[in-house]
Write a protein that holds these residues in place. Sequence first.
Motif, PDB file in Angstrom:
ATOM      1  N   ALA A 153       0.841  -1.212   0.000  1.00 25.64           N
ATOM      2  CA  ALA A 153       0.000   0.000   0.000  1.00 25.64           C
ATOM      3  C   ALA A 153       0.868   1.252   0.000  1.00 25.64           C
ATOM      4  CB  ALA A 153      -0.917   0.000   1.223  1.00 25.64           C
ATOM      5  N   ALA A 154       1.971   1.214   0.768  1.00 28.21           N
ATOM      6  CA  ALA A 154       2.894   2.358   0.824  1.00 28.21           C
ATOM      7  C   ALA A 154       3.527   2.599  -0.539  1.00 28.21           C
ATOM      8  CB  ALA A 154       3.970   2.112   1.877  1.00 28.21           C
ATOM      9  N   HIS A 155       3.954   1.515  -1.188  1.00 24.67           N
ATOM     10  CA  HIS A 155       4.575   1.649  -2.512  1.00 24.67           C
ATOM     11  C   HIS A 155       3.566   2.189  -3.524  1.00 24.67           C
ATOM     12  CE1 HIS A 155       6.239   0.261  -6.437  1.00 24.67           C
ATOM     13  NE2 HIS A 155       7.348   0.724  -5.885  1.00 24.67           N
ATOM     14  N   GLY A 179       2.594  -0.517  -6.258  1.00 24.76           N
ATOM     15  CA  GLY A 179       1.926  -1.377  -5.284  1.00 24.76           C
ATOM     16  C   GLY A 179       2.024  -2.863  -5.593  1.00 24.76           C
ATOM     17  N   GLN A 180       2.867  -3.219  -6.581  1.00 22.33           N
ATOM     18  CA  GLN A 180       3.040  -4.643  -6.933  1.00 22.33           C
ATOM     19  C   GLN A 180       4.529  -4.968  -7.016  1.00 22.33           C
ATOM     20  OE1 GLN A 180       0.872  -5.606 -10.599  1.00 22.33           O
ATOM     21  NE2 GLN A 180      -0.387  -3.795 -10.221  1.00 22.33           N
ATOM     22  N   PHE A 181       4.876  -6.184  -6.608  1.00 23.42           N
ATOM     23  CA  PHE A 181       6.250  -6.637  -6.780  1.00 23.42           C
ATOM     24  C   PHE A 181       6.566  -6.736  -8.275  1.00 23.42           C
ATOM     25  CE2 PHE A 181       5.928  -8.942  -2.466  1.00 23.42           C
ATOM     26  CZ  PHE A 181       6.477  -7.848  -1.806  1.00 23.42           C
ATOM     27  N   ARG A 182       7.832  -6.538  -8.606  1.00 20.77           N
ATOM     28  CA  ARG A 182       8.231  -6.558 -10.030  1.00 20.77           C
ATOM     29  C   ARG A 182       8.019  -7.943 -10.630  1.00 20.77           C
ATOM     30  NH1 ARG A 182      13.474  -8.896  -9.742  1.00 20.77           N
ATOM     31  NH2 ARG A 182      14.441  -8.556  -7.713  1.00 20.77           N
ATOM     32  N   LEU A 233      10.974 -13.464  -5.298  1.00 19.17           N
ATOM     33  CA  LEU A 233      10.573 -12.311  -4.475  1.00 19.17           C
ATOM     34  C   LEU A 233       9.628 -12.673  -3.337  1.00 19.17           C
ATOM     35  CD1 LEU A 233      10.062  -9.391  -7.020  1.00 19.17           C
ATOM     36  CD2 LEU A 233      12.015  -9.867  -5.551  1.00 19.17           C
ATOM     37  N   GLN A 234       8.568 -13.424  -3.647  1.00 25.87           N
ATOM     38  CA  GLN A 234       7.573 -13.740  -2.610  1.00 25.87           C
ATOM     39  C   GLN A 234       8.196 -14.443  -1.405  1.00 25.87           C
ATOM     40  OE1 GLN A 234       4.704 -12.792  -1.836  1.00 25.87           O
ATOM     41  NE2 GLN A 234       3.743 -11.978  -3.675  1.00 25.87           N
ATOM     42  N   ALA A 243       9.912  -2.564  -9.262  1.00 30.25           N
ATOM     43  CA  ALA A 243      10.529  -2.126 -10.517  1.00 30.25           C
ATOM     44  C   ALA A 243      11.206  -0.768 -10.336  1.00 30.25           C
ATOM     45  CB  ALA A 243       9.475  -2.047 -11.618  1.00 30.25           C
ATOM     46  N   ASP A 244      10.658   0.067  -9.458  1.00 29.08           N
ATOM     47  CA  ASP A 244      11.222   1.398  -9.187  1.00 29.08           C
ATOM     48  C   ASP A 244      10.770   1.832  -7.797  1.00 29.08           C
ATOM     49  OD1 ASP A 244      12.593   3.753  -9.585  1.00 29.08           O
ATOM     50  OD2 ASP A 244      11.092   4.671 -10.887  1.00 29.08           O
ATOM     51  N   GLY A 245      11.518   2.750  -7.186  1.00 28.81           N
ATOM     52  CA  GLY A 245      11.137   3.285  -5.871  1.00 28.81           C
ATOM     53  C   GLY A 245      11.709   2.514  -4.702  1.00 28.81           C
TER      54      GLY A 245
END
Length: 329
Positions: free
Chosen positions: A107-109, A121-124, A146-147, A182-184
């Motif tokens: 949610a923060a992303h 809000g999603q993993f790459r 990632l998970q 992917a970014d941030g």
Amino acid sequence: MSQYLPPLTVTPRMLALVADISEQVGALTANREVALTPQLRRGNRIRTIQASLAIENNTLSVEQVTAVLEGKRVLGLPREIQEVRNAFATYEAMSGWLPERQTDLLAAHKLLMMGLIDDAGQFRQGGVGIYRGQRLLHMAPPASRLQPLMHDLLHWLGASDWHPLISSCVFHYEFEFIHPFADGNGRMGRLWQTLILSRWRPVLAYLPVESVICAQQETYYGALAAADQAGEATPFVEFMLQALRKALAEASETDQVTDQVTDQVARLLEVLKPGVALRANELMERLELSHRHTFRANYLKPALAAGLIEMTDPAAPRSPMQQYRRTSQ
């Protein structure tokens, strides 16, 4: 099944820094229970956001970031203005999140990167490497990992009995190593460390440690690289702890300076009447000051930081035509 434990060697320097910082936090908390006014909180938050975005090549100054958040027109790239608005909304929402909760992290992303990337809000979904120019600094784990990696890291964070000063630094490093978005990732890592620390001591929610990191950017990246090479977070934890200590020392200094310059700020407000706007040289003339550095350090900057005065043209902070006026509070 054995529980995941991030690799770390606890060093004497680390323990000395933790002891130092704990002492500083205690003193700051005692001093700031009354002193941390809404204006100071907002000022610190603006410095945090400006510095964290500057590390990611956002060119807006503190004055321009302030202007954006006040809804004023700023000459800047639309993307940079969007980054500021998103970052402020994200830091303001921070107190409602739990550091170990994946849904809160996503949610923060989403809030931080909204309108900036498609998969906020999603993993790459793909692979990612961190480059400096043409040079590959770090190849992040593949998307298929990632998970489980993030699950282990967040589960460890929720269950860890390590001191929050150390666990927050370790999380920051491990998060950057995994690079789940992917970014941030840089600004998320810094935000999440602040969230972890604020759960330990609420005053740390408003500590602009990002300003120290921004000033020591090469060392910050060097510490990440050294930790990669060592295969453990130790070099990065030591760097971040010294950055926190420095940020606390600066915050404490600001408190002392604020006490010492009350008379100078009061004098500045005496010559700057409500409804009047004056340039810096006009203010110096009325204050009978000839040394520009003294004027800026002891009069102008503390008055701006306390929210007692403002620029008439915050979009052009260094303009020779810049004027200052009292705020309407």
